[in-house]
Design a protein around this motif. Sequence first.
Motif, PDB file in Angstrom:
ATOM      1  N   LEU A  39       0.362  -1.037  -0.156  1.00  0.00           N
ATOM      2  CA  LEU A  39      -0.337  -0.095  -0.112  1.00  0.00           C
ATOM      3  C   LEU A  39       1.020   1.242   0.086  1.00  0.00           C
ATOM      4  O   LEU A  39      -0.056   2.264  -0.894  1.00  0.00           O
ATOM      5  CB  LEU A  39      -1.124  -0.192   1.516  1.00  0.00           C
ATOM      6  N   GLN A  40       2.182   1.233   0.505  1.00  0.00           N
ATOM      7  CA  GLN A  40       3.049   2.292   0.193  1.00  0.00           C
ATOM      8  C   GLN A  40       3.262   2.350  -0.596  1.00  0.00           C
ATOM      9  O   GLN A  40       3.497   3.988  -0.997  1.00  0.00           O
ATOM     10  CB  GLN A  40       4.051   2.225   1.784  1.00  0.00           C
ATOM     11  N   LEU A  41       4.000   0.925  -1.160  1.00  0.00           N
ATOM     12  CA  LEU A  41       4.418   1.211  -2.379  1.00  0.00           C
ATOM     13  C   LEU A  41       3.118   1.842  -3.233  1.00  0.00           C
ATOM     14  O   LEU A  41       3.059   3.072  -4.284  1.00  0.00           O
ATOM     15  CB  LEU A  41       4.787   0.368  -2.976  1.00  0.00           C
ATOM     16  N   ILE A  42       2.004   1.190  -3.482  1.00  0.00           N
ATOM     17  CA  ILE A  42       1.040   1.999  -5.039  1.00  0.00           C
ATOM     18  C   ILE A  42       0.969   3.688  -4.189  1.00  0.00           C
ATOM     19  O   ILE A  42       0.542   4.721  -5.159  1.00  0.00           O
ATOM     20  CB  ILE A  42      -0.495   1.173  -4.074  1.00  0.00           C
ATOM     21  N   ALA A  43       0.718   3.183  -2.799  1.00  0.00           N
ATOM     22  CA  ALA A  43       0.997   5.417  -2.477  1.00  0.00           C
ATOM     23  C   ALA A  43       1.324   5.923  -3.303  1.00  0.00           C
ATOM     24  O   ALA A  43       1.052   7.818  -3.834  1.00  0.00           O
ATOM     25  CB  ALA A  43       0.415   5.868  -1.198  1.00  0.00           C
ATOM     26  N   GLN A  44       2.603   5.656  -3.242  1.00  0.00           N
ATOM     27  CA  GLN A  44       3.965   6.595  -3.553  1.00  0.00           C
ATOM     28  C   GLN A  44       4.102   6.624  -5.009  1.00  0.00           C
ATOM     29  O   GLN A  44       3.681   8.175  -5.587  1.00  0.00           O
ATOM     30  CB  GLN A  44       5.610   5.829  -2.966  1.00  0.00           C
ATOM     31  N   ASP A  45       3.616   5.420  -5.868  1.00  0.00           N
ATOM     32  CA  ASP A  45       3.437   5.551  -7.153  1.00  0.00           C
ATOM     33  C   ASP A  45       2.030   6.360  -7.636  1.00  0.00           C
ATOM     34  O   ASP A  45       2.615   7.517  -8.889  1.00  0.00           O
ATOM     35  CB  ASP A  45       3.237   4.441  -7.175  1.00  0.00           C
ATOM     36  N   LEU A  46       1.324   6.862  -6.902  1.00  0.00           N
ATOM     37  CA  LEU A  46       0.166   7.953  -7.066  1.00  0.00           C
ATOM     38  C   LEU A  46       0.215   8.724  -6.919  1.00  0.00           C
ATOM     39  O   LEU A  46      -0.528  10.152  -7.346  1.00  0.00           O
ATOM     40  CB  LEU A  46      -0.674   6.497  -7.025  1.00  0.00           C
ATOM     41  N   ASP A  47       1.408   9.349  -5.806  1.00  0.00           N
ATOM     42  CA  ASP A  47       1.569  10.684  -5.044  1.00  0.00           C
ATOM     43  C   ASP A  47       0.255  10.844  -4.072  1.00  0.00           C
ATOM     44  O   ASP A  47      -0.398  12.536  -4.624  1.00  0.00           O
ATOM     45  CB  ASP A  47       1.854  11.580  -6.168  1.00  0.00           C
ATOM     46  N   VAL A  48       0.118  10.252  -3.162  1.00  0.00           N
ATOM     47  CA  VAL A  48      -1.112  10.430  -2.499  1.00  0.00           C
ATOM     48  C   VAL A  48      -0.482   9.347  -0.824  1.00  0.00           C
ATOM     49  O   VAL A  48      -0.096   8.444  -1.349  1.00  0.00           O
ATOM     50  CB  VAL A  48      -2.438   9.641  -3.072  1.00  0.00           C
TER      51      VAL A  48
END
Length: 81
Positions: A39-48
């Motif tokens: 989830l941290q990786l996804i959030a970082q990738d989506l900039d959220v």
Amino acid sequence: MLNNQQFLTQEESLAVEASLLTSEEKFLTRLTISCLRVLQLIAQDLDVSVDSLSSEQIIAWMEKDSKVRREQGIDKAILKW
């Protein structure tokens, strides 16, 4: 965070193993820690922020990474499983 991502460190795994949890609880704990990292990786990738991620964003991100894996190979995908 995107390259050579490790979702559960050896130290964390050893700490879970040393805990007074049942085998099932240890598995769930490892899975939970790993999911947090994804989830941290996804959030970082989506900039959220992680807490602002929606299930739709997570699904779309996973579909995108899955498509990359199928079309370009596992080395081009972010998740290596």
